[in-house]
Design a protein around this motif. Structure first.
Motif, PDB file in Angstrom:
ATOM      1  N   ILE A  58       3.366  17.340   4.612  1.00  0.00           N
ATOM      2  CA  ILE A  58       2.690  16.060   4.172  1.00  0.00           C
ATOM      3  C   ILE A  58       3.663  15.300   3.080  1.00  0.00           C
ATOM      4  N   MET A  59       3.840  14.273   3.311  1.00  0.00           N
ATOM      5  CA  MET A  59       4.501  13.315   2.403  1.00  0.00           C
ATOM      6  C   MET A  59       3.721  12.156   1.756  1.00  0.00           C
ATOM      7  N   ASP A  60       3.822  12.030   0.607  1.00  0.00           N
ATOM      8  CA  ASP A  60       2.715  11.116  -0.168  1.00  0.00           C
ATOM      9  C   ASP A  60       3.680  10.122  -0.939  1.00  0.00           C
ATOM     10  N   ASP A  61       3.898   8.881  -0.501  1.00  0.00           N
ATOM     11  CA  ASP A  61       4.703   8.052  -1.173  1.00  0.00           C
ATOM     12  C   ASP A  61       3.813   6.740  -1.734  1.00  0.00           C
ATOM     13  N   PRO A  62       3.537   6.626  -2.880  1.00  0.00           N
ATOM     14  CA  PRO A  62       2.752   5.571  -3.511  1.00  0.00           C
ATOM     15  C   PRO A  62       3.524   4.181  -3.202  1.00  0.00           C
ATOM     16  N   GLN A 106       0.705  -1.268  -0.219  1.00  0.00           N
ATOM     17  CA  GLN A 106      -0.162  -0.086  -0.087  1.00  0.00           C
ATOM     18  C   GLN A 106       0.751   1.379   0.086  1.00  0.00           C
ATOM     19  N   GLY A 107       0.354   2.414  -0.639  1.00  0.00           N
ATOM     20  CA  GLY A 107       0.966   3.559  -0.526  1.00  0.00           C
ATOM     21  C   GLY A 107       0.875   4.270   0.973  1.00  0.00           C
ATOM     22  N   THR A 108       1.656   5.227   1.186  1.00  0.00           N
ATOM     23  CA  THR A 108       1.703   6.004   2.375  1.00  0.00           C
ATOM     24  C   THR A 108       1.515   7.343   2.530  1.00  0.00           C
ATOM     25  N   ARG A 109       0.811   7.982   3.148  1.00  0.00           N
ATOM     26  CA  ARG A 109       0.613   9.246   3.331  1.00  0.00           C
ATOM     27  C   ARG A 109       0.946   9.938   4.899  1.00  0.00           C
ATOM     28  N   ILE A 110       1.936  10.438   4.841  1.00  0.00           N
ATOM     29  CA  ILE A 110       2.536  10.932   6.224  1.00  0.00           C
ATOM     30  C   ILE A 110       2.319  12.516   6.517  1.00  0.00           C
ATOM     31  N   THR A 111       1.754  12.890   7.608  1.00  0.00           N
ATOM     32  CA  THR A 111       1.059  14.168   7.685  1.00  0.00           C
ATOM     33  C   THR A 111       1.440  14.646   9.054  1.00  0.00           C
ATOM     34  N   LEU A 112       2.491  15.743   9.315  1.00  0.00           N
ATOM     35  CA  LEU A 112       3.039  16.237  10.572  1.00  0.00           C
ATOM     36  C   LEU A 112       2.559  17.588  10.661  1.00  0.00           C
ATOM     37  N   ARG A 113       2.150  17.861  11.790  1.00  0.00           N
ATOM     38  CA  ARG A 113       1.837  19.272  12.070  1.00  0.00           C
ATOM     39  C   ARG A 113       2.948  19.866  12.861  1.00  0.00           C
ATOM     40  N   ILE A 114       3.716  20.680  12.154  1.00  0.00           N
ATOM     41  CA  ILE A 114       4.803  21.773  12.596  1.00  0.00           C
ATOM     42  C   ILE A 114       4.466  22.564  13.820  1.00  0.00           C
ATOM     43  N   THR A 115       4.511  22.342  15.062  1.00  0.00           N
ATOM     44  CA  THR A 115       4.260  23.143  16.200  1.00  0.00           C
ATOM     45  C   THR A 115       5.484  23.534  16.934  1.00  0.00           C
ATOM     46  N   ASP A 116       6.535  23.116  16.852  1.00  0.00           N
ATOM     47  CA  ASP A 116       7.807  23.354  17.701  1.00  0.00           C
ATOM     48  C   ASP A 116       8.903  23.397  16.968  1.00  0.00           C
TER      49      ASP A 116
END
Length: 410
Positions: A355-359, A258-268
């Motif tokens: 956001i990193m989207d890697d099929p 499966q592909g992967t979609r990684i989302t990081l909220r940069i707060t610090d």
């Protein structure tokens, strides 16, 4: 070649950060005032080929700047028209300029054709008329630029935002394309079965050439295990002649189911120290800046979040069509504002989503709370679309139930 008298050709070797080194040649003749300009790539052939597909819908699209090398082919499917590779010299022009060069090439031998074969000349005149009508953009058409060397380029006037009309595809060259470019595969001696030792603690080294000065250099390669992820191969090249350094990372495993979609909220500001593995099939998006980096750009990298954002900043700053000599004042102000906002994120002065989207599922962003869940990090698995499988070459790949055809009895 116009009046056959002596003219003057001037050559300039220059370095454009986005396109590496190029040779600009300019010819002029004082006798008949004929002039001609060409460009040739003086840098290395890229690791992947590139294909630009542009939907031309307005007169503004005709003014997009294009770098077309001599090994690139250009096509307009609506007219079944193609400029084959190596049929023209490299050129820095626009979409309209490429059409004008095609028209000039077709008109060159028309007087001789009209004298020998009027029917062929008439058909070519009709086709020239269709090409000229394309310049008015009365109806949309598609422009495709395919370069196996990866050194051609079509301008995105909306940079750094995504251009909905332009699709950029990076692909692996076929053996025929490699042979056309003069590239030959290197045979690597396989290690005997009794020497199949563990390579995790061994740094392999092989000779290569520096991508900047072309001097002999060495590349180090090592297999590394990333905690809570998988094995990767890190390659680093150091040049003793010019001091150039570069590194690249390749996935050491197979393509994930499966592909992967990684989302990081940069707060610090501490988020900038998170380790990142960006594979060459991964795209990057920052919604707050309306920015998207397509797959294949920047290649594979193993760095930190701060390092990747700085690479993105350098990519925009060093592009001559954005902030270089070829940029326009209206676009320069917009891009300077974008770089300022990106710098605020790097310095921790602004919050954003990364956001990193890697099929292929081969990218990674460090979870600093591992093995616990990270409240600011989310990882989503998804089923790849047909187009994504096509880009990864999976639709034509058959690994199960494969039976070779029986040999002929003759």
């Amino acid at each position: 070649m116009n009046c056959f008298r002596n003219g003057v050709t001037r050559l300039l070797l220059t370095r454009i950060p986005f396109f590496k080194e190029i040779i600009v040649s300019s010819f002029s003749c004082d006798s008949c005032s004929w002039s001609n300009t060409e460009i040739q790539s003086a840098g290395r052939i890229q690791e992947q080929g590139v294909r630009y597909t542009l939907a031309v819908t307005s007169r503004q699209d005709m003014n997009r700047e294009v770098v077309k090398t001599d090994c690139a082919s250009a096509r307009i499917p609506e007219l079944d028209f193609e400029i084959p590779a190596f049929s023209q010299k490299g050129v820095l022009t626009t979409i309209e300029g490429i059409i004008d060069r095609a028209v000039a090439g077709l008109e060159q031998d028309q007087p001789a054709r009209r004298a020998t074969d009027k029917e062929v000349a008439r058909k070519i005149d009709e086709f020239i008329g269709k090409l000229r009508q394309l310049k008015e953009v009365n109806s949309p058409f598609t422009f495709i630029l395919d370069d196996p060397s990866g050194n051609s380029f079509v301008e995105n006037p909306h940079a750094p935002q995504r251009d909905e009309a332009l699709v950029v595809t990076h692909y692996r060259r076929s053996p025929q394309q490699c042979a056309l470019l003069g590239l030959e595969g290197e045979e690597v001696d396989a290690k005997p079965p009794d020497a199949a030792d563990d390579l995790r603690d061994e740094v392999l080294q092989f000779n290569t050439n520096c991508p900047e000065c072309n001097a002999p250099a060495s590349t180090n390669m090592k297999l590394v295990q990333i905690p809570h992820f998988k094995e990767v191969i890190i390659m680093a090249t150091n040049c003793d002649s010019c001091g150039h350094r570069t590194n690249e990372v390749k996935s050491g495993g197979a393509i994930e189911p499966q592909g992967t979609r990684i989302t990081l909220r940069i707060t610090d500001p501490s988020d900038m120290t998170r380790d990142i593995l960006k594979s060459e099939t991964c795209s990057v998006e920052i919604p707050e800046l309306e920015f998207e980096l397509g797959m294949g750009a920047l290649g594979g990298k193993f760095t930190t979040l701060e390092g990747l954002l700085k690479d993105i900043r350098d990519l925009v700053e060093k592009n001559p069509f954005t902030l270089g000599d070829s940029s326009t004042p209206s676009r320069t102000g917009k891009l300077q504002e974008f770089i300022g906002k990106l710098q605020d994120i790097i310095e921790g002065k602004a919050q954003a989503h990364f956001i990193m989207d890697d099929p292929a599922g081969n990218s990674y962003l460090q979870n600093v709370y591992a093995p616990e869940e990270d409240p600011e990090l989310s990882v989503q698995r998804y089923e790849r679309s047909f187009e994504q499988n096509e880009d990864l070459g999976l639709n034509d790949m058959r690994t199960e139930g494969y039976e070779p055809e029986p040999a002929s009895g003759r």
